[in-house]
Structures are given as C-alpha cells and as structure tokens.
Motif scaffolding. Sequence first.
Motif, short mmCIF file in Angstrom:
data_model
loop_
_atom_site.label_atom_id
_atom_site.label_comp_id
_atom_site.label_asym_id
_atom_site.label_seq_id
_atom_site.Cartn_x
_atom_site.Cartn_y
_atom_site.Cartn_z
N THR A 155 7.73 1.40 -8.45
CA THR A 155 6.28 1.35 -8.50
C THR A 155 5.67 2.12 -7.34
O THR A 155 6.09 1.95 -6.19
CB THR A 155 5.80 -0.12 -8.45
OG1 THR A 155 6.42 -0.84 -9.53
CG2 THR A 155 4.30 -0.22 -8.58
N VAL A 156 4.68 2.93 -7.64
CA VAL A 156 3.94 3.66 -6.60
C VAL A 156 2.72 2.82 -6.24
O VAL A 156 1.96 2.42 -7.12
CB VAL A 156 3.52 5.05 -7.12
CG1 VAL A 156 2.63 5.75 -6.11
CG2 VAL A 156 4.74 5.89 -7.44
N THR A 157 2.57 2.53 -4.95
CA THR A 157 1.44 1.73 -4.45
C THR A 157 0.76 2.48 -3.31
O THR A 157 1.30 3.46 -2.80
CB THR A 157 1.92 0.36 -3.93
OG1 THR A 157 2.67 0.57 -2.72
CG2 THR A 157 2.77 -0.37 -4.95
N PRO A 158 -0.38 1.99 -2.85
CA PRO A 158 -1.03 2.61 -1.69
C PRO A 158 -0.30 2.32 -0.38
O PRO A 158 -0.59 2.92 0.65
CB PRO A 158 -2.42 1.98 -1.65
CG PRO A 158 -2.58 1.20 -2.90
CD PRO A 158 -1.24 1.00 -3.49
N TYR A 159 0.66 1.39 -0.41
CA TYR A 159 1.37 0.98 0.81
C TYR A 159 2.66 1.78 0.91
O TYR A 159 3.69 1.40 0.35
CB TYR A 159 1.63 -0.53 0.78
CG TYR A 159 0.38 -1.29 0.48
CD1 TYR A 159 -0.61 -1.44 1.44
CD2 TYR A 159 0.14 -1.81 -0.79
CE1 TYR A 159 -1.79 -2.10 1.17
CE2 TYR A 159 -1.03 -2.49 -1.08
CZ TYR A 159 -1.99 -2.63 -0.10
OH TYR A 159 -3.16 -3.28 -0.38
N VAL A 160 2.60 2.89 1.60
CA VAL A 160 3.71 3.83 1.63
C VAL A 160 4.01 4.24 3.07
O VAL A 160 3.11 4.33 3.91
CB VAL A 160 3.39 5.08 0.75
CG1 VAL A 160 2.17 5.81 1.25
CG2 VAL A 160 4.58 6.00 0.64
N ARG A 161 5.28 4.45 3.33
CA ARG A 161 5.72 4.96 4.63
C ARG A 161 6.73 6.07 4.39
O ARG A 161 7.55 6.00 3.48
CB ARG A 161 6.38 3.87 5.47
CG ARG A 161 5.43 2.86 6.00
CD ARG A 161 6.12 1.93 6.96
NE ARG A 161 5.14 1.02 7.55
CZ ARG A 161 5.43 -0.18 7.99
NH1 ARG A 161 6.65 -0.65 7.90
NH2 ARG A 161 4.49 -0.94 8.52
N ILE A 162 6.67 7.07 5.25
CA ILE A 162 7.70 8.10 5.21
C ILE A 162 8.91 7.55 5.98
O ILE A 162 8.76 7.01 7.07
CB ILE A 162 7.21 9.44 5.79
CG1 ILE A 162 8.26 10.51 5.57
CG2 ILE A 162 6.79 9.33 7.25
CD1 ILE A 162 7.76 11.92 5.77
N VAL A 163 10.08 7.65 5.37
CA VAL A 163 11.28 7.08 5.99
C VAL A 163 12.30 8.14 6.36
O VAL A 163 13.29 7.84 7.01
CB VAL A 163 11.93 6.02 5.09
CG1 VAL A 163 11.01 4.81 4.94
CG2 VAL A 163 12.31 6.58 3.74
N GLY A 164 12.05 9.38 5.95
CA GLY A 164 12.99 10.43 6.31
C GLY A 164 12.47 11.80 5.97
O GLY A 164 11.61 11.95 5.10
N SER A 165 12.96 12.77 6.68
CA SER A 165 12.64 14.16 6.38
C SER A 165 13.81 15.03 6.82
O SER A 165 14.55 14.68 7.74
CB SER A 165 11.36 14.61 7.09
OG SER A 165 11.53 14.60 8.48
N GLU A 166 13.95 16.11 6.11
CA GLU A 166 15.06 17.01 6.38
C GLU A 166 14.59 18.43 6.11
O GLU A 166 13.96 18.68 5.08
CB GLU A 166 16.21 16.64 5.45
CG GLU A 166 17.47 17.39 5.68
CD GLU A 166 18.57 16.87 4.76
OE1 GLU A 166 19.24 17.72 4.14
OE2 GLU A 166 18.75 15.65 4.65
#
Length: 80
Positions: A62-73
């Motif tokens: 589910t996509v919600t407004p409560y999101v965090r980025i947890v990784g990038s490469e």
Amino acid sequence: MKTSMKKLLTAGAAAATIFTASYAYAAFSILEFVYYSDSSYSTVVGERVDNQCTGSTYTSGTVTPYVRIVGSEPCGRHRL
C-alpha cells in the motif's frame, strides 16, 4: 544590516547548492522507499524502488503519505 544580509545570502546560496547537488544525485540513482500505515512510522505496509538509471519502478503493498527513503545507490553499482 549589511552583515545580516550577507549571512542570509550566504545561507541561501549554501541551501541552493545542497538542494541542487542532492537533486542531481537523486536523478541518477536507485532509490528505495518504505510506506507506513500512519504517522507513528511503526508498521510497514508497502515499498517502492525507483530505478532512475533504467526508468523503471517497482511498487508493492500500500502506498500512503507516510513514507521514508531507506536506501539509495548510484547508477552503475551492482549488489552481489
């Protein structure tokens, strides 16, 4: 007054540089996001991976407004 104006302009220029650099980095990355059920950020309900290197996106749950980025490469780097 001149000193505070110089400080303000310097801070603004620094912020613009950081924003531009982070945007440029993000434009050529694989970004991983996790979605949470509410503002407590305790229950994961979905995830998304944006591969800006290939232009593909993977989303599950589910996509919600409560999101965090947890990784990038950066592009060109491969996990084994």
